[in-house]
Write an enzyme that holds these catalytic residues in place. Structure first.
Site, PDB file in Angstrom:
ATOM      1  N   HIS A  95     101.056  70.329 -50.294  1.00 52.93           N
ATOM      2  CA  HIS A  95     102.439  69.859 -50.402  1.00 52.93           C
ATOM      3  C   HIS A  95     103.111  69.956 -49.045  1.00 52.93           C
ATOM      4  CE1 HIS A  95     106.486  69.276 -51.930  1.00 52.93           C
ATOM      5  NE2 HIS A  95     105.895  68.743 -52.970  1.00 52.93           N
ATOM      6  N   ASP A 105     101.074  67.900 -59.882  1.00 48.75           N
ATOM      7  CA  ASP A 105     100.290  66.762 -60.395  1.00 48.75           C
ATOM      8  C   ASP A 105      98.934  67.179 -60.948  1.00 48.75           C
ATOM      9  OD1 ASP A 105     102.113  64.658 -59.870  1.00 48.75           O
ATOM     10  OD2 ASP A 105     101.709  64.930 -57.741  1.00 48.75           O
TER      11      ASP A 105
HETATM   12  C1  LIG Z   1     100.906  66.262 -50.302  1.00 48.33           C
HETATM   13  C2  LIG Z   1     100.371  65.802 -48.949  1.00 48.33           C
HETATM   14  C3  LIG Z   1     100.534  64.289 -48.846  1.00 48.33           C
HETATM   15  C4  LIG Z   1     101.171  66.496 -47.853  1.00 48.33           C
HETATM   16  O1  LIG Z   1     100.826  65.896 -46.657  1.00 48.33           O
HETATM   17  P1  LIG Z   1     101.218  66.502 -45.241  1.00 48.33           P
HETATM   18  O2  LIG Z   1     102.382  67.404 -45.345  1.00 48.33           O
HETATM   19  O3  LIG Z   1     101.324  65.361 -44.303  1.00 48.33           O
HETATM   20  O4  LIG Z   1     100.007  67.434 -44.903  1.00 48.33           O
HETATM   21  P2  LIG Z   1      98.744  67.040 -44.045  1.00 48.33           P
HETATM   22  O5  LIG Z   1      98.122  65.813 -44.597  1.00 48.33           O
HETATM   23  O6  LIG Z   1      99.158  67.023 -42.613  1.00 48.33           O
HETATM   24  O7  LIG Z   1      97.806  68.279 -44.315  1.00 48.33           O
HETATM   25  C5  LIG Z   1      97.688  69.438 -43.506  1.00 48.33           C
HETATM   26  C6  LIG Z   1      96.225  69.876 -43.498  1.00 48.33           C
HETATM   27  O8  LIG Z   1      95.825  70.222 -44.810  1.00 48.33           O
HETATM   28  C7  LIG Z   1      94.781  69.355 -45.255  1.00 48.33           C
HETATM   29  N1  LIG Z   1      95.081  68.953 -46.619  1.00 48.33           N
HETATM   30  C8  LIG Z   1      96.307  68.748 -47.143  1.00 48.33           C
HETATM   31  N2  LIG Z   1      96.211  68.389 -48.427  1.00 48.33           N
HETATM   32  C9  LIG Z   1      94.879  68.370 -48.700  1.00 48.33           C
HETATM   33  C10 LIG Z   1      94.156  68.066 -49.840  1.00 48.33           C
HETATM   34  N3  LIG Z   1      94.778  67.707 -50.969  1.00 48.33           N
HETATM   35  N4  LIG Z   1      92.813  68.118 -49.803  1.00 48.33           N
HETATM   36  C11 LIG Z   1      92.167  68.492 -48.661  1.00 48.33           C
HETATM   37  N5  LIG Z   1      92.824  68.793 -47.520  1.00 48.33           N
HETATM   38  C12 LIG Z   1      94.162  68.726 -47.546  1.00 48.33           C
HETATM   39  C13 LIG Z   1      94.846  68.151 -44.344  1.00 48.33           C
HETATM   40  O9  LIG Z   1      93.600  67.500 -44.248  1.00 48.33           O
HETATM   41  C14 LIG Z   1      95.270  68.788 -43.054  1.00 48.33           C
HETATM   42  O10 LIG Z   1      94.156  69.439 -42.509  1.00 48.33           O
HETATM   43  P3  LIG Z   1      93.894  69.397 -40.912  1.00 48.33           P
HETATM   44  O11 LIG Z   1      95.089  70.087 -40.314  1.00 48.33           O
HETATM   45  O12 LIG Z   1      92.618  70.103 -40.772  1.00 48.33           O
HETATM   46  O13 LIG Z   1      93.844  67.941 -40.567  1.00 48.33           O
HETATM   47  C15 LIG Z   1      98.877  66.196 -48.812  1.00 48.33           C
HETATM   48  O14 LIG Z   1      98.738  67.575 -49.073  1.00 48.33           O
HETATM   49  C16 LIG Z   1      97.980  65.394 -49.721  1.00 48.33           C
HETATM   50  O15 LIG Z   1      97.568  64.288 -49.347  1.00 48.33           O
HETATM   51  N6  LIG Z   1      97.667  65.907 -50.945  1.00 48.33           N
HETATM   52  C17 LIG Z   1      96.868  65.173 -51.889  1.00 48.33           C
HETATM   53  C18 LIG Z   1      97.737  64.174 -52.645  1.00 48.33           C
HETATM   54  C19 LIG Z   1      98.678  64.839 -53.598  1.00 48.33           C
HETATM   55  O16 LIG Z   1      98.295  65.696 -54.379  1.00 48.33           O
HETATM   56  N7  LIG Z   1      99.929  64.399 -53.570  1.00 48.33           N
HETATM   57  C20 LIG Z   1     100.961  64.884 -54.461  1.00 48.33           C
HETATM   58  C21 LIG Z   1     101.987  65.667 -53.722  1.00 48.33           C
HETATM   59  S1  LIG Z   1     103.151  66.416 -54.833  1.00 48.33           S
END
Ligand SMILES: CC(C)(COP(=O)(O)OP(=O)(O)OC[C@H]1O[C@@H](n2cnc3c(N)ncnc32)[C@H](O)[C@@H]1OP(=O)(O)O)[C@@H](O)C(=O)NCCC(=O)NCCS
Length: 378
Positions: free
Chosen positions: A264, A315
């Site tokens: 998140h 979710d």
């Molecule tokens: C929610 C979300 C979009 C937040 O994105 P964000 O704040 O931009 O975070 P980031 O994508 O920069 O993630 C930070 C790190 O954690 C990792 N990470 C974050 N969520 C992850 C996941 N669900 N699975 C695997 N790795 C994850 C990223 O790969 C990144 O790793 P790195 O620093 O080695 O590259 C992201 O966690 C995600 O894509 N989750 C899956 C989709 C989801 O469940 N969405 C519903 C949100 S309520």
């Protein structure tokens, strides 16, 4: 170059506005709707209380809640032409696209359609109408897409039970309706998330609430946002058995693939909504004699914590809770919208009450100024 230093990809950490609607207490992983912990509303209240609080700014007393429920019941029906438009959407459309069409079509039938978007009272009336009709649009949209006749809303059922009634044509058991109701409370509002921010941007041009909601639905559909609950369930089905959970998750992480329903932008330790929803989903599984999904979820959660320090967001448990309730997977994100309509609307009203058009800057990295060549010299 100074502007470049201020740029934050994904606007992470950027303050983009002021709001009185909800707060995230990051230290304690708490979500607070207008000063009240969502945990308390989910356990002791109901979706209509959360909706009233978000849309009208205070918790209703008993009489106000009863009146509000009656008002929603009176506003639930949808004009036939809206069903006709929705029925013409190609059958392969995702229900979120069909819902977007339904909301857009509904706009012109609103009795306040011609009222200025800056009119607060009319916006509240429109928000209540939309809150009342969303479940109808989703449930009957699904029926229309499957060639089934529309089921009119039941005058005595609340939002969650009515949704299930319209979807299935029969009144749900109380615990089934309660499970959906709890998920609606938890999904109702979450600050400046992508879809809410998108709704605020749309209406900041002094556009109307229906346009803001149609934009928000399009945003919520995305798999990094509301669409994650559907993707999480598809993943759980692919995992299939508790034995397969650990190698599956480790394999995905090795391939640097995302695990849907985890992580998140705002929370650092946990998503408190996932805790409430997870307990409910697992209890539901025990009650139904099917603990498999909860068992798989536990293993996924353990590996994600060990390997990435990541936790499930709401979710993840919402996915297997809905699956246990036999809800078709493509309806998971639309159910989220049936709830989030309240948060979106509250933000739209707040934006329009104190509006300035949202128009941020970007850093231009394209070509420098160059001569314009005539067409036949290119
Ligand atoms: C929610 C979300 C979009 C937040 O994105 P964000 O704040 O931009 O975070 P980031 O994508 O920069 O993630 C930070 C790190 O954690 C990792 N990470 C974050 N969520 C992850 C996941 N669900 N699975 C695997 N790795 C994850 C990223 O790969 C990144 O790793 P790195 O620093 O080695 O590259 C992201 O966690 C995600 O894509 N989750 C899956 C989709 C989801 O469940 N969405 C519903 C949100 S309520």
């Amino acid at each position: 170059m100074a502007a470049q230093a201020e740029y934050s990809p994904g606007l992470a950490g950027v303050v983009a506005g002021v709001s009185t609607i909800s707060d995230i207490d990051i230290e304690k992983s708490r979500l607070i709707y207008r000063g009240y912990d969502v945990h308390d509303i989910a356990e002791q209240g109901c979706f209509e209380e959360a909706a009233y609080l978000l849309l009208l700014g205070k918790l209703p007393n008993r009489r106000e809640l009863d009146d509000f429920k009656k008002q929603l019941a009176n506003e639930r029906s949808v004009p036939d032409y809206v069903y006709e438009v929705m029925a013409r959407v190609p059958k392969n459309a995702h229900p979120m696209d069909q819902l977007k069409v339904g909301v857009a079509a509904l706009a012109a039938s609103d009795p306040d359609y011609d009222v200025d978007p800056l009119n607060h009272a009319a916006n509240v009336r429109k928000a209540i109408r939309l809150t009342a009709k969303m479940g109808n649009l989703v449930a009957n949209g699904w029926r229309l897409a499957h060639g089934d006749p529309v089921v009119q809303p039941h005058p005595e059922l609340d939002t969650a039970a009515n949704f299930l009634y319209m979807l299935r044509g029969e009144k749900p058991d109380e615990y089934v309706a309660k499970s959906i109701d709890t998920s609606l409370v938890l999904y109702a509002e979450h600050g400046y998330n992508a879809s809410t921010f998108c709704a605020r941007v749309t209406v900041s041009a002094v556009s109307d609430i229906y346009s803001g909601i149609a934009s928000a639905i399009g945003t919520l559909k995305g798999r990094l946002h509301g669409g994650a609950n559907e993707k999480a369930m598809e993943m759980l089905i692919e995992i299939g058995t508790p034995e397969n959970a650990e190698p599956y998750i480790r394999g995905k992480l090795e391939r640097k693939e995302l695990i849907m329903g985890f992580g998140h932008r705002e929370y650092r330790i946990s998503d408190s909504r996932a805790g409430i929803m997870g307990e409910m989903g697992k209890e539901l599984g025990r009650r139904l004699g099917n603990t498999k999904w909860g068992d798989i979820a536990d293993i996924c959660e353990r590996i994600m914590k060990e390997e990435k320090g990541l936790f499930p967001n709401v979710d993840f448990p919402a996915a297997y809770t809905y699956f246990l309730l036999d809800i078709p997977i493509p309806l998971y994100t639309p159910i989220f919208a049936v709830s989030r309509i309240t948060g979106w609307s509250a933000h739209i009203i707040e934006q329009l009450d104190n509006n300035r058009i949202i128009r941020p800057k970007c850093i231009y990295e394209g070509e420098s100024l160059r001569p314009y060549p005539p067409l036949d010299q290119r």
